[in-house]
Design an enzyme around this catalytic site. Structure first.
Site, PDB file in Angstrom:
ATOM      1  N   LYS A  47       0.833  -0.871   0.063  1.00 17.09           N
ATOM      2  CA  LYS A  47       0.177  -0.108  -0.465  1.00 17.09           C
ATOM      3  C   LYS A  47       0.881   1.286  -0.139  1.00 17.09           C
ATOM      4  O   LYS A  47       1.959   1.592   0.697  1.00 17.09           O
ATOM      5  CB  LYS A  47      -0.667   0.015   1.152  1.00 17.09           C
ATOM      6  CG  LYS A  47      -2.412  -0.753   1.296  1.00 17.09           C
ATOM      7  CD  LYS A  47      -3.032  -0.509   2.620  1.00 17.09           C
ATOM      8  CE  LYS A  47      -4.541  -1.203   2.277  1.00 17.09           C
ATOM      9  NZ  LYS A  47      -5.087  -1.810   1.371  1.00 17.09           N
ATOM     10  N   ARG A  74     -10.872 -10.981   0.585  1.00 17.52           N
ATOM     11  CA  ARG A  74     -11.390 -11.735  -0.051  1.00 17.52           C
ATOM     12  C   ARG A  74     -10.681 -13.374  -0.475  1.00 17.52           C
ATOM     13  O   ARG A  74     -11.179 -14.002   0.280  1.00 17.52           O
ATOM     14  CB  ARG A  74     -11.959 -11.122  -1.352  1.00 17.52           C
ATOM     15  CG  ARG A  74     -10.826 -11.466  -2.061  1.00 17.52           C
ATOM     16  CD  ARG A  74     -10.764 -10.695  -3.905  1.00 17.52           C
ATOM     17  NE  ARG A  74     -11.331  -9.699  -2.781  1.00 17.52           N
ATOM     18  CZ  ARG A  74     -11.196  -7.732  -4.318  1.00 17.52           C
ATOM     19  NH1 ARG A  74     -11.468  -8.268  -5.021  1.00 17.52           N
ATOM     20  NH2 ARG A  74     -11.751  -6.972  -3.289  1.00 17.52           N
TER      21      ARG A  74
HETATM   22  N1  BES Z   1      -8.585  -3.193   3.965  1.00 16.20           N
HETATM   23  C1  BES Z   1      -8.020  -2.947   2.322  1.00 16.20           C
HETATM   24  C2  BES Z   1      -9.421  -2.067   2.294  1.00 16.20           C
HETATM   25  C3  BES Z   1      -9.622  -0.981   2.972  1.00 16.20           C
HETATM   26  C4  BES Z   1      -9.234   0.107   2.743  1.00 16.20           C
HETATM   27  C5  BES Z   1     -10.171  -0.620   4.564  1.00 16.20           C
HETATM   28  C6  BES Z   1      -8.757   1.690   3.213  1.00 16.20           C
HETATM   29  C7  BES Z   1     -10.387   0.794   5.194  1.00 16.20           C
HETATM   30  C8  BES Z   1      -9.431   1.553   3.928  1.00 16.20           C
HETATM   31  C9  BES Z   1      -8.552  -4.232   1.434  1.00 16.20           C
HETATM   32  O1  BES Z   1      -7.557  -5.324   2.191  1.00 16.20           O
HETATM   33  C10 BES Z   1      -7.358  -3.712   0.061  1.00 16.20           C
HETATM   34  O2  BES Z   1      -6.306  -3.266   0.085  1.00 16.20           O
HETATM   35  N2  BES Z   1      -8.880  -3.639  -1.009  1.00 16.20           N
HETATM   36  C11 BES Z   1      -8.417  -3.158  -2.057  1.00 16.20           C
HETATM   37  C12 BES Z   1      -9.406  -4.280  -3.308  1.00 16.20           C
HETATM   38  C13 BES Z   1      -8.127  -3.792  -4.205  1.00 16.20           C
HETATM   39  C14 BES Z   1      -7.069  -4.185  -4.466  1.00 16.20           C
HETATM   40  C15 BES Z   1      -9.159  -5.318  -5.350  1.00 16.20           C
HETATM   41  C16 BES Z   1      -8.852  -2.003  -2.368  1.00 16.20           C
HETATM   42  O3  BES Z   1     -10.288  -2.226  -2.092  1.00 16.20           O
HETATM   43  O4  BES Z   1      -8.560  -0.988  -3.252  1.00 16.20           O
HETATM   44 ZN    ZN Z   2      -5.268  -4.815   1.271  1.00 11.90          ZN
END
Ligand code: BES
Ligand code: ZN
Ligand code: ZN
Length: 506
Positions: free
Chosen positions: A287, A360
């Protein structure tokens, strides 16, 4: 916090602070609200020789929701201070108004270094709301509003939190009110337990710590059990997706199975499933933002724990199983790589496109495990997609599922709890993106478009034919700024109260 029901009037109640409430007046121009006889506002004003009404006028207090006014009593009554809390327009009055007033009163009491607070519960229906429901909401709001996370503050400078006791004046029999206050107390404390777990830094709460926290809750009660699957058992269960996410970390994953049995055998069985990523760095798809919040990626798991703490005490007439798939998502020499293909517990293979779409994966194995029990309903709670905030903002939880009636029930429970949710459609066409490539599925198909819907679509098949609902709490489990009864930035405990209301409604 102690909530006691009393018969004394506010002027003689043994409290540091007494509060009264005022509705705002309808009309173009804001004006000074009227004091009411029913919450003893008029009586207090008389004892104080009109100081309350005069101060309201002088300070331009209009009774808007969230507005407060503090008045010194100079020894004219037992309490040192009177708090006038704005209740907004009467036509907008709801249990959520009461919760917010409860939160406000608790916060003002602490700011004034009060140990005890007294106020009146009007024992008539107000706008169709029973006094019991209003008391429950007030207690809940007071506990939520009184919460702060101080574990890591220096001992020498504890943030002053003085409030210990609420003395609520009621007329007539107290028994039904005791029950209502107890329900508010259990709900508020359960949500606060979830907040504590979610706020805890990732190195203090890894998957093993999360399992210990779950065990600690189960040990408090006779009617809930908790079984922990460690690395070897997770391997035996062939939870390939959970193992894949965990393999980049030095911390082993853990899988938690809670179960609650009602006093009388029940025909209905519910499975709750929580995402328990104790830290989400994104993995090799590291991230580039928001990492500092990613200790909250186990909020779904913390919700399951909070819910079990509540139902052990409330004993709803339904069998409940709770499942938590916990892992840390880190990049390292042993981490899963984009392009890797893994095999889920369900036997389906998944090509890893993005290691940051890890939620997921762990949920796929947890849902499959839960589906083995043939529950009537499966509800999963997960901080799954950043897109949830773009879809509905931070006040409304997106919910998706395969059964209209179940969705309606969860929406109704959310409304009752003051944790609004809204249904998003499971648009079948968006599934196509997952189906290309060398494996049965890809873990990311549509990029950032409709990511909340896509995330849910990935999960759908793993719940099999069971009635299933997915709550994406990525934006509602965390308050980016203080609001209402959430006094500080951090975990909200959403949707603990929704799920408990749902279980109680069955
Ligand atoms: N934990 C994150 C989602 C998240 C983002 C929670 C911001 C709280 C605040 C999740 O694991 C993630 O990174 N999701 C990605 C999915 C994508 C890579 C398909 C997202 O939402 O960008
Ligand atoms: Zn994630
Ligand atoms: Zn995540």
């Amino acid at each position: 916090m102690e909530f006691r029901l009393i018969k004394e009037t506010l002027s003689s109640a043994d409290a540091d602070l007494v509060f009264i409430c005022c509705f705002a007046k309808e009309g173009e121009k804001p004006s000074t609200p009227s004091l009411s006889k029913d919450d003893q506002g008029l009586e207090l004003d008389k004892i104080l020789e009109g100081q309350i009404s005069k101060t309201m006028q002088a300070r331009q207090f209009f009774g808007k929701e969230g507005e407060t006014l503090v008045i010194n009593t100079f020894g004219k009554i037992k309490a040192k201070t009177i708090l006038v809390a704005g209740a907004g327009l009467q036509k907008d009055f709801s249990l959520e108004t009461v919760r917010r007033i409860g939160g406000k009163v608790a916060q003002v009491a602490n700011a004034l270094k009060a140990a005890s607070v007294s106020g009146v519960l009007e024992t008539v229906r107000l706008k169709g709301l029973s006094p019991q429901d209003r008391l429950q909401a007030f207690v809940e709001g007071a506990l939520l509003g009184n919460y702060n996370f101080v574990r890591f503050k220096k001992k020498e400078t504890p943030p002053a939190k003085t409030l210990k006791r609420f003395l609520i004046h009621v007329k007539g029999a107290t028994a039904p009110f005791e029950k209502a206050a107890a329900l508010g107390d259990i709900l508020g404390n359960a949500a606060n337990l979830t907040r504590d777990l979610t706020n805890t830094p990732p190195s203090e709460l890894n998957p093993t710590d999360l399992a210990k926290a779950a065990l600690a809750v189960s040990k408090k009660y006779k009617n809930i059990r908790c079984k922990i699957l460690g690395l070897d058992e997770i391997k035996k269960e062939k939870m390939g997706a959970l193992l894949a996410v965990a393999q980049g970390s030095e911390q082993p994953p853990s899988f938690i199975h809670f179960s609650y049995k009602p006093p009388k055998k029940s025909k209905t069985k519910v499975a709750l499933v929580g995402k328990g990523i104790t830290f989400d760095s994104g993995g090799l798809n590291l991230k580039t933002r928001d990492q500092e919040f990613m200790k909250m990626d186990m909020a779904g798991a913390a919700t399951v724990i909070g819910v079990f703490d509540a139902i052990a005490q409330l004993k709803p007439n339904v069998e409940v199983d709770g499942f938590i798939a916990a892992a840390e998502n880190l990049p390292s020499g042993s981490a899963i790589k984009p392009g890797d293909i893994i095999t889920t517990r369900a036997g389906r293979t998944v090509e890893i496109i993005n290691t940051d779409a890890e939620g997921r994966l762990v949920l796929a194995d947890a849902l499959d495990y839960a589906a083995d029990l043939n529950p009537h309903y499966i509800i999963d709670m997960a901080t799954l997609t950043g897109g949830a905030a773009y879809a509905l903002g931070e006040l409304v939880t997106p919910i998706l599922g395969n059964d209209k009636k179940l969705i309606e029930k969860v929406l109704a429970a959310g409304k009752k709890a003051g944790e609004p949710a809204w249904e998003l459609p499971l648009v079948k066409e968006y599934k196509k993106g997952y189906l290309k490539g060398p494996a049965d599925l890809k873990n990311s198909g549509s990029g950032s478009k409709a990511s909340t819907i896509s995330g849910a679509l990935f999960l759908e098949d793993f719940a099999r034919k069971n009635k299933w609902v997915h709550m994406d709490i990525a934006s509602t489990a965390w308050a980016d700024e203080p609001m209402h009864y959430y006094a500080e930035v951090g975990a909200t405990g959403n949707p603990v109260r929704t799920i408990v209301h749902f279980l109680m409604s069955l």
